[in-house]
Write an enzyme that holds these catalytic residues in place. Structure first.
Site, PDB file in Angstrom:
ATOM      1  CB  SER A   1      -1.048  -0.122   1.325  1.00  0.00           C
ATOM      2  OG  SER A   1      -0.231  -0.226   2.422  1.00  0.00           O
TER       3      SER A   1
ATOM      4  CG  HIS B   1      -4.014  -0.668  -1.187  1.00  0.00           C
ATOM      5  ND1 HIS B   1      -4.587   0.536  -1.488  1.00  0.00           N
ATOM      6  CD2 HIS B   1      -3.679  -0.657  -0.202  1.00  0.00           C
ATOM      7  CE1 HIS B   1      -4.461   1.150  -0.494  1.00  0.00           C
ATOM      8  NE2 HIS B   1      -4.135   0.402   0.497  1.00  0.00           N
TER       9      HIS B   1
ATOM     10  CE  LYS C   1      -7.022   0.269   2.205  1.00  0.00           C
ATOM     11  NZ  LYS C   1      -6.221  -0.630   2.747  1.00  0.00           N
TER      12      LYS C   1
HETATM   13  C1  PLP Z   1      -6.027  -1.069   4.214  1.00  0.00           C
HETATM   14  C2  PLP Z   1      -5.693  -2.189   4.403  1.00  0.00           C
HETATM   15  C3  PLP Z   1      -6.067  -3.223   5.508  1.00  0.00           C
HETATM   16  C4  PLP Z   1      -7.146  -2.517   6.393  1.00  0.00           C
HETATM   17  O1  PLP Z   1      -8.390  -2.568   5.777  1.00  0.00           O
HETATM   18  P1  PLP Z   1      -9.593  -1.768   6.523  1.00  0.00           P
HETATM   19  O2  PLP Z   1     -10.883  -2.214   5.867  1.00  0.00           O
HETATM   20  O3  PLP Z   1      -9.463  -0.190   6.144  1.00  0.00           O
HETATM   21  O4  PLP Z   1      -9.555  -2.130   7.958  1.00  0.00           O
HETATM   22  C5  PLP Z   1      -5.766  -4.220   5.381  1.00  0.00           C
HETATM   23  N1  PLP Z   1      -4.749  -5.012   4.850  1.00  0.00           N
HETATM   24  C6  PLP Z   1      -4.223  -4.086   3.568  1.00  0.00           C
HETATM   25  C7  PLP Z   1      -3.075  -4.831   3.011  1.00  0.00           C
HETATM   26  C8  PLP Z   1      -4.474  -2.761   3.333  1.00  0.00           C
HETATM   27  O5  PLP Z   1      -3.957  -1.809   2.728  1.00  0.00           O
END
Ligand code: PLP
Length: 394
Positions: free
Chosen positions: A182, A210, A241
């Site tokens: 990310s 992502h 996301k």
């Molecule tokens: C953003 C992210 C998460 C967390 O997701 P949320 O729904 O915001 O809790 C988990 N793993 C990765 C790789 C992320 O980039």
């Protein structure tokens, strides 16, 4: 009385190191432009890749769900029962990911905490990329499995660790990796990881937070991107996301999902998604199953922005996705850069330790499908201006 000055001192230290995080307050919804402190600024921060966070179809679905199902699910699903739309969302997610079954959790973060300690424990071994997301690291911390941390995306190091582990008699082995990293936007070498897993009889889990909505056919994610269907055991995803809502999920074989429903603690002990979140997420999946047009726009925007930034002489790391790190290395410089951008009408946050390693501070630019060409040109112009002022580019 507890002496709270220990915290104030820590906070002062963070400020003096340029690591204190300032949180901006928005006066309207997420979108390409935001209103912050009475100022209109271009948003280059959010993970709202496809613009779904304020998409009329998703809002309508959420409002209708509230009318039909109310605002709260009442209790955990094992006790109060589950709503029909909960099941519809899981069915749609499984279909979207081209797997047998899916199960959602309250967030992506919690999904990793739910999955990892439930399937791995004492007598097992886990192999984890050193740059994996904090939620994977915390999930691993909840297990008694033996940990092998391999160098970032380094297949030879992973192989050496698997080889080393094969001398011990582990019950089960799990390789876990982010799909898209990310902070850098690079991809895990998933085909090579899968090959090693098959050779060393390990399970593979990929966190595609992502990747979905971004990679693969109409955003089906990294497994689809590499055509590895049936060879990756566990896909974790987020609804927060590209899907634009909030929540997380795991997708894979039916036996795995059934087992998680019996044993994973966030499923058993925490209330599920609200009807509004569920219905909005379901609508996001439906839009993507209808067309990949938004995903295409996202990629075109990202390519355009990156090319222009590189022409200007900015170091944008080795991203392979719309995540565009503008590398500044020094935390104070990154904070200063971000502050100046904000004055120019650009919202792009500086990211430093502990989100990225020390000495790797950056501004992470998140391009979205709903940015217009004018938006991108505006951003490029302001980056150039601030970059010259701060001697980052010529
Ligand atoms: C953003 C992210 C998460 C967390 O997701 P949320 O729904 O915001 O809790 C988990 N793993 C990765 C790789 C992320 O980039």
């Amino acid at each position: 009385m507890f002496d709270y000055s220990v915290f104030s001192k820590e906070l002062e230290d963070l400020k003096s190191q340029g690591l204190y995080i300032y949180i901006r307050t928005l006066e309207g919804p997420q979108g390409s432009w935001l209103e912050i402190e009475g100022k209109k600024v271009l948003n280059l921060c959010s993970n709202n890749y496809l613009g779904f966070a304020n998409e009329p179809r998703l809002k309508k679905a959420a409002i209708e769900a509230i009318e039909k199902w109310g605002v709260g699910p009442g209790a955990v699903r094992t006790i109060a029962g589950t709503l029909k739309i909960h099941e519809e969302l899981e069915k749609a997610l499984a279909e979207f990911k081209r797997v047998e079954a899916a199960l959602f959790f309250q967030t992506g973060f919690i999904t990793n905490q739910a999955v990892i300690p439930t399937i791995i424990g004492e007598g097992d071994a886990i192999f984890s990329d050193e740059l994996n997301h904090a939620s994977i690291i915390d999930g691993i911390r909840l297990t008694k499995a033996k940990r092998y941390i391999y160098k970032h995306c380094d297949i030879d190091d992973l192989k050496a660790k698997l080889e080393e582990a094969s001398k011990e008699n582990f019950r089960r082995k799990l390789i876990v990796t982010d799909g898209v990293f990310s902070m850098d936007g690079d991809l895990a070498p998933l085909p090579e990881i899968v090959e090693l897993a098959e050779k060393y009889d390990a399970m593979v889990m990929v966190d595609d937070a992502h990747g979905e909505g971004v990679l693969g056919e109409a955003g089906r994610g990294i497994v689809d991107h590499f055509k590895l269907h049936g060879r990756v055991d566990i896909e974790v995803g987020t609804l927060s996301k590209a899907f634009g809502v909030v929540g997380g999920y795991v997708a894979g074989r039916k036996e795995l999902i059934d087992y998680l429903k019996q044993r994973s603690r966030p499923f058993l002990f925490s209330t599920p998604l609200s009807p509004a979140d569920t219905a909005a997420s379901l609508e996001a999946v439906k839009i993507l199953m209808e067309s990949g047009e938004r995903v295409e726009r996202l990629w075109n925007n990202a390519k355009y922005f990156k090319e222009k930034m590189n022409e200007l002489g900015f170091d944008t790391g080795h991203s392979e996705t719309p995540i565009t790190p503008v590398m500044l290395y020094d935390a104070k410089l990154a904070t200063e850069f971000s502050k100046k951008l904000f004055e120019e009408g650009i919202f792009a946050q500086a990211i430093g330790y502990p989100t990225v390693p020390k000495g790797k501070a950056r501004i992470r630019v998140m391009i979205s499908a709903v940015h217009t060409k004018e938006d991108l040109d505006f951003a490029i112009e302001k980056f150039a201006k601030v970059g010259r002022e701060l001697n980052v580019i010529k």
